[in-house]
Design an enzyme around this catalytic site. Structure first.
Site, PDB file in Angstrom:
ATOM      1  N   HIS A  81       0.820  -1.212   0.000  1.00  0.00           N
ATOM      2  CA  HIS A  81       0.000   0.000   0.000  1.00  0.00           C
ATOM      3  C   HIS A  81       0.859   1.270   0.000  1.00  0.00           C
ATOM      4  CE1 HIS A  81      -3.008  -3.030   0.682  1.00  0.00           C
ATOM      5  NE2 HIS A  81      -2.324  -3.437   1.739  1.00  0.00           N
ATOM      6  N   GLU A 119      -1.986  -0.031   8.049  1.00  0.00           N
ATOM      7  CA  GLU A 119      -1.110  -1.069   7.501  1.00  0.00           C
ATOM      8  C   GLU A 119       0.045  -0.482   6.718  1.00  0.00           C
ATOM      9  OE1 GLU A 119      -1.300  -4.864   4.381  1.00  0.00           O
ATOM     10  OE2 GLU A 119      -3.094  -3.671   4.786  1.00  0.00           O
ATOM     11  N   HIS A 174       2.966  -7.286   4.259  1.00  0.00           N
ATOM     12  CA  HIS A 174       1.609  -6.835   4.516  1.00  0.00           C
ATOM     13  C   HIS A 174       1.174  -7.214   5.924  1.00  0.00           C
ATOM     14  CE1 HIS A 174       0.097  -5.750   0.385  1.00  0.00           C
ATOM     15  NE2 HIS A 174       1.248  -6.347   0.078  1.00  0.00           N
ATOM     16  N   GLU A 250       1.783 -11.970   5.088  1.00  0.00           N
ATOM     17  CA  GLU A 250       0.793 -11.295   5.932  1.00  0.00           C
ATOM     18  C   GLU A 250       1.276 -11.522   7.366  1.00  0.00           C
ATOM     19  OE1 GLU A 250      -1.604  -9.441   5.077  1.00  0.00           O
ATOM     20  OE2 GLU A 250      -2.512 -10.083   3.182  1.00  0.00           O
TER      21      GLU A 250
END
Length: 286
Positions: A81, A119, A174, A250
């Site tokens: 992101h 995040e 992430h 993740e």
């Protein structure tokens, strides 16, 4: 992954870029070698041996240190992101190639803890720490984004950065955002079925090494997605479009109180970074 959807965005490419794949995205807001000294043995029955000529003497220690074992390796780190994504919905929602004949939004805003820690800030901080550790070992590090205030880059561009860098390993960082009760733990995604040789054994081995290292570093595997800490995926653009060994990590569930506390602390982020860096080093040495 998570029920919460994310909004996506293109990237301002500053030097190097790769994947998006969290399930808990939130909608975008519009707006010297040491020379030993040998003592000659005294011999009483014979004269001492003649001096050693300079041509046969041991060479002096080298003043140039040996290069690190991983010197010459290239690692692309993809912090998921970006901080400016939420303010540019039109850009991040633009459809881009995602591999396997699919298209996806350019990028997303990512998820956040219940207290609002985003995040994108977590992934940026952890990636910087991982990169610093790898660079200290002589590894060239390329990032898919150069700050945490820009937009994008798009997922297809992030994959292209790893390909163009001819990376020995690509790791996208992430955090998830599942609202399922009790959901916690990390998982490592890899492309499956593979679309090229790099997505086969090299990527699955990278995924396994990252999984094993995180687990031995004290992190628990996910109890709500994947199996035994691994997740085979066919829908992640950064993985589908990669021609280099690539995985997406993740790190945990930001909606879980215990994991959120770890992610928001300086000590916790260093723990994640140390484990990921160690995993990458182990993979490069294998």
């Amino acid at each position: 992954m998570v029920a919460v959807r994310r909004v996506m965005v293109p990237l301002l490419l500053a030097g190097a870029l790769l994947l998006t794949g969290c399930s808990g995205d939130v909608p975008a807001a519009p707006a010297s070698v040491t020379t030993r000294t040998v003592t000659p043995t005294t011999v009483t029955s014979a004269p001492p041996p003649p001096p050693v000529s300079s041509s046969s003497a041991a060479p002096p220690p080298s003043s140039v240190p040996a290069p690190p074992v991983a010197s010459g390796k290239v690692v692309v780190l993809d912090p998921g992101h970006n901080g400016g994504n939420g303010a540019h919905p039109a850009e991040i929602n633009r459809q881009v190639p995602a591999g396997r004949g699919q298209t996806k939004p350019c990028n997303t805003t990512g998820t956040a803890t219940n207290a609002g820690y985003p995040e994108h800030a977590f992934t940026w901080d952890v990636a910087q720490r991982v990169g610093k550790a790898l660079a200290a070992k002589g590894i060239r590090v390329v990032y898919t984004r150069q700050n945490d205030t820009g937009v994008g880059p798009c997922v297809d561009r992030r994959a292209a950065i790893g390909n163009e860098a001819n990376a020995d390993a690509v790791v996208s960082i992430h955090a998830d955002g599942s609202t399922a009760a009790g959901a916690n733990g990390f998982h490592v995604a890899y492309s499956s079925p593979p679309l090229n040789a790099a997505q086969g054994e090299p990527s699955t081995r990278l995924a396994q090494v990252v999984r094993d290292t995180l687990r031995t570093s004290g992190f628990s595997t996910s109890n709500y997605i994947g199996g035994n800490g691994l997740s085979a995926r066919a829908d992640l653009a950064g993985l589908n479009l990669s021609t280099r060994p690539a995985v997406l990590v993740e790190c945990g569930n930001m909606r879980n109180a215990a994991e959120a506390a770890r992610m928001t602390s300086d000590e916790g982020r260093q723990q994640y970074a140390s484990a990921i860096a160690a995993a990458i080093e182990a993979y490069l040495a294998s």
